[in-house]
Design an enzyme around this catalytic site. Structure first.
Site, PDB file in Angstrom:
ATOM      1  N   ILE A  79       0.840  -1.019   0.041  1.00  0.00           N
ATOM      2  CA  ILE A  79      -0.124  -0.032  -0.212  1.00  0.00           C
ATOM      3  C   ILE A  79       0.903   0.995  -0.070  1.00  0.00           C
ATOM      4  O   ILE A  79       1.755   1.189   0.837  1.00  0.00           O
ATOM      5  CB  ILE A  79      -0.889  -0.036   1.214  1.00  0.00           C
ATOM      6  CG1 ILE A  79      -1.848   1.216   0.948  1.00  0.00           C
ATOM      7  CG2 ILE A  79      -0.443  -0.276   2.586  1.00  0.00           C
ATOM      8  CD1 ILE A  79      -2.976   1.134   2.190  1.00  0.00           C
ATOM      9  N   GLU A 113       2.971  -8.355   6.389  1.00  0.00           N
ATOM     10  CA  GLU A 113       4.299  -7.878   7.159  1.00  0.00           C
ATOM     11  C   GLU A 113       4.682  -6.743   6.860  1.00  0.00           C
ATOM     12  O   GLU A 113       4.425  -6.136   5.913  1.00  0.00           O
ATOM     13  CB  GLU A 113       5.197  -9.021   6.224  1.00  0.00           C
ATOM     14  CG  GLU A 113       5.276 -10.514   6.594  1.00  0.00           C
ATOM     15  CD  GLU A 113       5.629 -11.165   5.469  1.00  0.00           C
ATOM     16  OE1 GLU A 113       6.304 -10.912   4.645  1.00  0.00           O
ATOM     17  OE2 GLU A 113       5.280 -12.479   5.363  1.00  0.00           O
ATOM     18  N   ASN A 118       9.113   0.983   9.904  1.00  0.00           N
ATOM     19  CA  ASN A 118       8.110   1.598   9.003  1.00  0.00           C
ATOM     20  C   ASN A 118       6.899   2.294  10.022  1.00  0.00           C
ATOM     21  O   ASN A 118       5.844   1.582   9.965  1.00  0.00           O
ATOM     22  CB  ASN A 118       7.755   0.643   7.821  1.00  0.00           C
ATOM     23  CG  ASN A 118       6.881   1.555   6.845  1.00  0.00           C
ATOM     24  OD1 ASN A 118       6.726   2.815   7.143  1.00  0.00           O
ATOM     25  ND2 ASN A 118       6.820   1.078   5.826  1.00  0.00           N
ATOM     26  N   TYR A 125      -1.724   0.563   9.867  1.00  0.00           N
ATOM     27  CA  TYR A 125      -2.326  -0.696  10.065  1.00  0.00           C
ATOM     28  C   TYR A 125      -2.922  -0.854  11.652  1.00  0.00           C
ATOM     29  O   TYR A 125      -4.163  -1.432  11.792  1.00  0.00           O
ATOM     30  CB  TYR A 125      -1.178  -1.845   9.987  1.00  0.00           C
ATOM     31  CG  TYR A 125      -0.542  -1.859   8.745  1.00  0.00           C
ATOM     32  CD1 TYR A 125      -1.327  -1.858   7.459  1.00  0.00           C
ATOM     33  CD2 TYR A 125       0.769  -2.008   8.453  1.00  0.00           C
ATOM     34  CE1 TYR A 125      -0.877  -1.770   6.192  1.00  0.00           C
ATOM     35  CE2 TYR A 125       1.361  -2.106   7.081  1.00  0.00           C
ATOM     36  CZ  TYR A 125       0.586  -2.027   6.103  1.00  0.00           C
ATOM     37  OH  TYR A 125       1.026  -2.055   4.871  1.00  0.00           O
TER      38      TYR A 125
HETATM   39  C1  LIG Z   1       1.893   4.083   4.972  1.00  0.00           C
HETATM   40  C2  LIG Z   1       1.539   5.053   3.813  1.00  0.00           C
HETATM   41  C3  LIG Z   1       0.853   4.242   2.652  1.00  0.00           C
HETATM   42  C4  LIG Z   1       0.295   5.774   4.562  1.00  0.00           C
HETATM   43  O1  LIG Z   1      -0.422   6.579   3.290  1.00  0.00           O
HETATM   44  P1  LIG Z   1      -0.946   7.975   3.901  1.00  0.00           P
HETATM   45  O2  LIG Z   1      -1.816   8.420   2.699  1.00  0.00           O
HETATM   46  O3  LIG Z   1       0.278   8.734   4.411  1.00  0.00           O
HETATM   47  O4  LIG Z   1      -1.791   7.701   5.097  1.00  0.00           O
HETATM   48  P2  LIG Z   1      -3.152   8.583   5.572  1.00  0.00           P
HETATM   49  O5  LIG Z   1      -2.667   9.968   5.541  1.00  0.00           O
HETATM   50  O6  LIG Z   1      -4.272   8.091   5.296  1.00  0.00           O
HETATM   51  O7  LIG Z   1      -2.714   8.239   7.318  1.00  0.00           O
HETATM   52  C5  LIG Z   1      -3.371   7.047   7.834  1.00  0.00           C
HETATM   53  C6  LIG Z   1      -2.892   6.880   9.372  1.00  0.00           C
HETATM   54  O8  LIG Z   1      -1.299   6.550   8.943  1.00  0.00           O
HETATM   55  C7  LIG Z   1      -0.583   6.860   9.887  1.00  0.00           C
HETATM   56  N1  LIG Z   1       0.556   8.047   9.264  1.00  0.00           N
HETATM   57  C8  LIG Z   1       0.800   8.079   8.106  1.00  0.00           C
HETATM   58  N2  LIG Z   1       1.507   9.095   7.697  1.00  0.00           N
HETATM   59  C9  LIG Z   1       2.239   9.181   9.120  1.00  0.00           C
HETATM   60  C10 LIG Z   1       3.106  10.172   9.641  1.00  0.00           C
HETATM   61  N3  LIG Z   1       3.870  11.042   8.792  1.00  0.00           N
HETATM   62  N4  LIG Z   1       3.222  10.136  10.797  1.00  0.00           N
HETATM   63  C11 LIG Z   1       2.666   9.397  11.715  1.00  0.00           C
HETATM   64  N5  LIG Z   1       1.715   8.526  11.248  1.00  0.00           N
HETATM   65  C12 LIG Z   1       1.484   8.437   9.978  1.00  0.00           C
HETATM   66  C13 LIG Z   1      -1.370   7.461  11.045  1.00  0.00           C
HETATM   67  O9  LIG Z   1      -1.595   6.654  11.650  1.00  0.00           O
HETATM   68  C14 LIG Z   1      -2.571   8.127  10.212  1.00  0.00           C
HETATM   69  O10 LIG Z   1      -3.547   8.230  10.805  1.00  0.00           O
HETATM   70  P3  LIG Z   1      -3.965   9.773  11.506  1.00  0.00           P
HETATM   71  O11 LIG Z   1      -4.154  10.748  10.545  1.00  0.00           O
HETATM   72  O12 LIG Z   1      -5.235   9.393  12.625  1.00  0.00           O
HETATM   73  O13 LIG Z   1      -2.733  10.276  12.258  1.00  0.00           O
HETATM   74  C15 LIG Z   1       2.382   5.975   3.336  1.00  0.00           C
HETATM   75  O14 LIG Z   1       3.184   6.403   4.189  1.00  0.00           O
HETATM   76  C16 LIG Z   1       3.510   5.356   2.399  1.00  0.00           C
HETATM   77  O15 LIG Z   1       3.210   5.023   1.118  1.00  0.00           O
HETATM   78  N6  LIG Z   1       4.610   4.875   2.881  1.00  0.00           N
HETATM   79  C17 LIG Z   1       5.614   4.415   2.028  1.00  0.00           C
HETATM   80  C18 LIG Z   1       5.094   2.814   1.644  1.00  0.00           C
HETATM   81  C19 LIG Z   1       5.027   1.967   2.525  1.00  0.00           C
HETATM   82  O16 LIG Z   1       5.733   1.743   3.709  1.00  0.00           O
HETATM   83  N7  LIG Z   1       4.012   1.273   2.462  1.00  0.00           N
HETATM   84  C20 LIG Z   1       3.632   0.101   3.647  1.00  0.00           C
HETATM   85  C21 LIG Z   1       4.424  -0.944   3.456  1.00  0.00           C
HETATM   86  S1  LIG Z   1       3.991  -1.727   1.674  1.00  0.00           S
END
Ligand SMILES: CC(C)(COP(=O)(O)OP(=O)(O)OC[C@H]1O[C@@H](n2cnc3c(N)ncnc32)[C@H](O)[C@@H]1OP(=O)(O)O)[C@@H](O)C(=O)NCCC(=O)NCCS
Length: 157
Positions: A79, A113, A118, A125
């Site tokens: 994701i 996983e 991260n 999650y």
């Molecule tokens: C993990 C990821 C998909 C989250 O996507 P996102 O669009 O940033 O997520 P959202 O804005 O919907 O945030 C959802 C929740 O994720 C967590 N989160 C996301 N970014 C965060 C940050 N910078 N700091 C802390 N928590 C964070 C929080 O719990 C957040 O909930 P909240 O808004 O109530 O605090 C994104 O950071 C990403 O693409 N990371 C790189 C790829 C990756 O590591 N994927 C997972 C493994 S495959």
């Protein structure tokens, strides 16, 4: 410069196809992180037991996510949100759609996983109800361990 003045209703989520992957191809490593490469994604898309989705903002792909389906279980394979669009709710929208797909398919458990370092993904999650169920030492190439997480149905955000 990215315009981040968007709301959830500006994001559309749809199935990912090979055409989308071709559009993403040059962008994958620079804009989305080096988590998955083109060849792996292509074989996933072509396999009969995977389900991939994309998030689009104004016709631009700003995120994608994928599930592998094994009998009544699913595994979140990835994701990922485009770097410049993170922490604006797109990951949550993708997760909600994965849940809705799993409900439709009568999936009983979702596994995943995640790299122990991260933190953002682990937070995401946990926010969506996943619980830690195990740990694999030295799982990744850099020596980091993998946290194993699980969530049972029904999959309500
Ligand atoms: C993990 C990821 C998909 C989250 O996507 P996102 O669009 O940033 O997520 P959202 O804005 O919907 O945030 C959802 C929740 O994720 C967590 N989160 C996301 N970014 C965060 C940050 N910078 N700091 C802390 N928590 C964070 C929080 O719990 C957040 O909930 P909240 O808004 O109530 O605090 C994104 O950071 C990403 O693409 N990371 C790189 C790829 C990756 O590591 N994927 C997972 C493994 S495959």
């Amino acid at each position: 410069m990215c315009n981040l003045n968007f709301s959830n209703s500006d994001i559309s989520i749809s199935d990912m196809n090979l055409e989308d992957l071709e559009i993403l191809k040059d962008d994958l490593i620079t804009s989305f992180d080096d988590f998955w490469n083109y060849d792996i994604l292509k074989s996933e898309l072509l396999s009969g037991n995977s389900k991939y989705i994309i998030a689009k903002l104004n016709d631009n792909i700003v995120g994608f996510a994928g599930l592998k389906l094994i009998l009544d279980e699913a595994e979140i394979m990835n994701i990922v949100v485009k770097k410049s669009f993170r922490y604006h709710g797109i990951g949550s929208l993708l997760m909600q759609k994965l849940f809705s797909i799993c409900n439709d398919l009568n999936i009983s458990v979702i596994n995943l996983e995640v790299n122990e370092c991260n933190v953002y993904a682990i937070n995401l999650y946990k926010k969506f109800g996943f619980k830690v169920v195990g740990f694999r030492k030295n799982y990744y190439n850099n020596g980091n361990g993998a946290i194993l997480m699980k969530r049972g149905r029904s999959f309500n955000p």
